[in-house]
Structure formats: C-alpha cells, structure tokens
Design a protein around this motif. Structure first.
Motif, short mmCIF file in Angstrom:
data_model
loop_
_atom_site.label_atom_id
_atom_site.label_comp_id
_atom_site.label_asym_id
_atom_site.label_seq_id
_atom_site.Cartn_x
_atom_site.Cartn_y
_atom_site.Cartn_z
N ARG A 1 0.83 -1.20 0.00
CA ARG A 1 0.00 0.00 0.00
C ARG A 1 0.87 1.25 0.00
O ARG A 1 0.53 2.25 -0.62
CB ARG A 1 -0.89 -0.02 1.25
CG ARG A 1 -2.09 0.87 1.15
CD ARG A 1 -3.02 0.75 2.35
NE ARG A 1 -3.56 -0.58 2.48
CZ ARG A 1 -3.55 -1.28 3.60
NH1 ARG A 1 -3.02 -0.81 4.68
NH2 ARG A 1 -4.06 -2.49 3.63
N ARG B 1 2.56 6.02 -4.46
CA ARG B 1 1.27 6.68 -4.63
C ARG B 1 1.44 7.70 -5.75
O ARG B 1 2.47 8.35 -5.86
CB ARG B 1 0.77 7.29 -3.34
CG ARG B 1 1.69 8.32 -2.73
CD ARG B 1 1.23 8.70 -1.31
NE ARG B 1 1.87 9.90 -0.84
CZ ARG B 1 3.12 9.99 -0.43
NH1 ARG B 1 3.87 8.93 -0.45
NH2 ARG B 1 3.60 11.13 -0.02
N LYS C 1 -3.54 1.72 -11.22
CA LYS C 1 -2.55 1.14 -10.30
C LYS C 1 -1.12 1.49 -10.72
O LYS C 1 -0.79 1.53 -11.90
CB LYS C 1 -2.71 -0.38 -10.28
CG LYS C 1 -1.77 -1.07 -9.33
CD LYS C 1 -1.98 -2.57 -9.36
CE LYS C 1 -0.96 -3.24 -8.46
NZ LYS C 1 -1.08 -4.68 -8.49
N SER D 1 2.83 0.21 -9.96
CA SER D 1 3.63 -0.85 -9.34
C SER D 1 5.09 -0.68 -9.72
O SER D 1 5.42 0.03 -10.65
CB SER D 1 3.10 -2.23 -9.75
OG SER D 1 3.12 -2.36 -11.15
N TYR E 1 -0.46 2.27 -14.80
CA TYR E 1 -1.63 1.85 -15.58
C TYR E 1 -2.31 3.16 -16.01
O TYR E 1 -2.82 3.90 -15.18
CB TYR E 1 -2.57 0.97 -14.76
CG TYR E 1 -3.68 0.40 -15.59
CD1 TYR E 1 -3.44 -0.69 -16.43
CD2 TYR E 1 -4.95 0.95 -15.57
CE1 TYR E 1 -4.45 -1.21 -17.21
CE2 TYR E 1 -5.96 0.43 -16.35
CZ TYR E 1 -5.71 -0.66 -17.17
OH TYR E 1 -6.71 -1.19 -17.95
#
Length: 160
Positions: free
Chosen positions: A50, A54, A70, A72, A101
């Motif tokens: 989490r 961000r 998202k 990653s 994404y």
C-alpha cells in the motif's frame, strides 16, 4: 526396600507427565507464535504494498483526458540505453521499473515527465516518456529509471 522403589517409580512417572505437558505447551506456544508471525508478515506485506508508491497526475494531464490506475514497481526486464555502463551496477539487484496503468479518456500523444519523491519530498528520479493512446484505451506503461534508482516505501510518483 519396596518403599524406595515405589518412590523412585512415582517420581519417574511424574517426571514423564511433566515432560509431556511441557512438550504440549511448547508445541501450542509454537503454533500461536507461528500464526502471529504469519499474520504480522501478511500485515507488513499489505502495508508495504500500500505504501510502495502513490501517484499524482497533474491537472493539465487530467484536463487532456489522462487518468492513472494502479502503480507498481519491479526490476527492469532489459537495460536501458541511457543507463550507465558501469559493470559494478549490474551485480546489484535493483527495483528501477515503474509501471503506470494509464487510462486514455481522449486521444493523447505527447511527452510526459515522471518524477519520484521520497516521503520527505526530495526528488530522486526523473524520466521523460513519449506516451500515445486512443480514446477509451487503457494499458500499463513502463518507465525505466537509472539502475541506481531503487524505489523506497512511501514514494510519491508525480506525472506531469
């Protein structure tokens, strides 16, 4: 003679019962500790995932129809042409690939800048990437940073 023998047998039997009880207690304690460690590891992994990255998309890009999904991180699959050729760098495992994404709500073809910031708001990575997409298209876009860039927990990703 019989009394000392009975006393010895009683002591040995009692010791065996205490030993079995101790084993059972240790086993049960091990199960509880193992279960707690699993719960702790799951919590740490979830919290780390989490907090890994961000994202923040600039208002200008939002106005041009882009949206972020998202984000990653992972190791780069292939070395980048602009990466330094220092042979010592290849031996160090690194996480220098950011996957965004991207959702295209409008046709888009332009260069974007992706910047990385620590939790103390210090910049530690920047890459420019040409991005092209059609309306109603969405796909992962890889941004590969210098091999010396290793993503930190709590990284803020700014796309502008």
């Amino acid at each position: 003679m019989m009394k000392p023998l009975c006393l010895l047998l009683s002591t040995l039997t009692a010791c065996e019962r205490v030993k079995d009880a101790a084993k059972a207690t240790v086993h049960k304690t091990g199960e509880v500790v193992g279960s707690s460690a699993t719960v702790l590891a799951d919590g740490v992994a979830t919290g780390a995932a989490r907090a890994a990255a961000r994202g923040e998309l600039s208002a200008a890009l939002r106005g041009r129809g882009l949206q972020l999904g998202k984000i990653s991180t992972g190791p780069a699959a292939v070395p980048t042409p602009s990466a330094p050729t220092d042979p010592g760098l290849s031996a160090r495992p690194t996480t220098n690939r950011l996957t965004l994404y991207v959702i295209f709500n409008q046709v888009f073809a332009d260069t974007i800048t992706v910047r990385l910031f620590t939790s103390e708001n210090l910049e530690y990575g920047r890459r420019r990437v040409f991005l092209r997409g059609h309306r109603d298209e969405a796909r992962p876009v890889d941004v590969v940073f210098d091999p010396r860039t290793d993503f930190e927990l709590g990284t803020k990703v700014v796309v502008e």
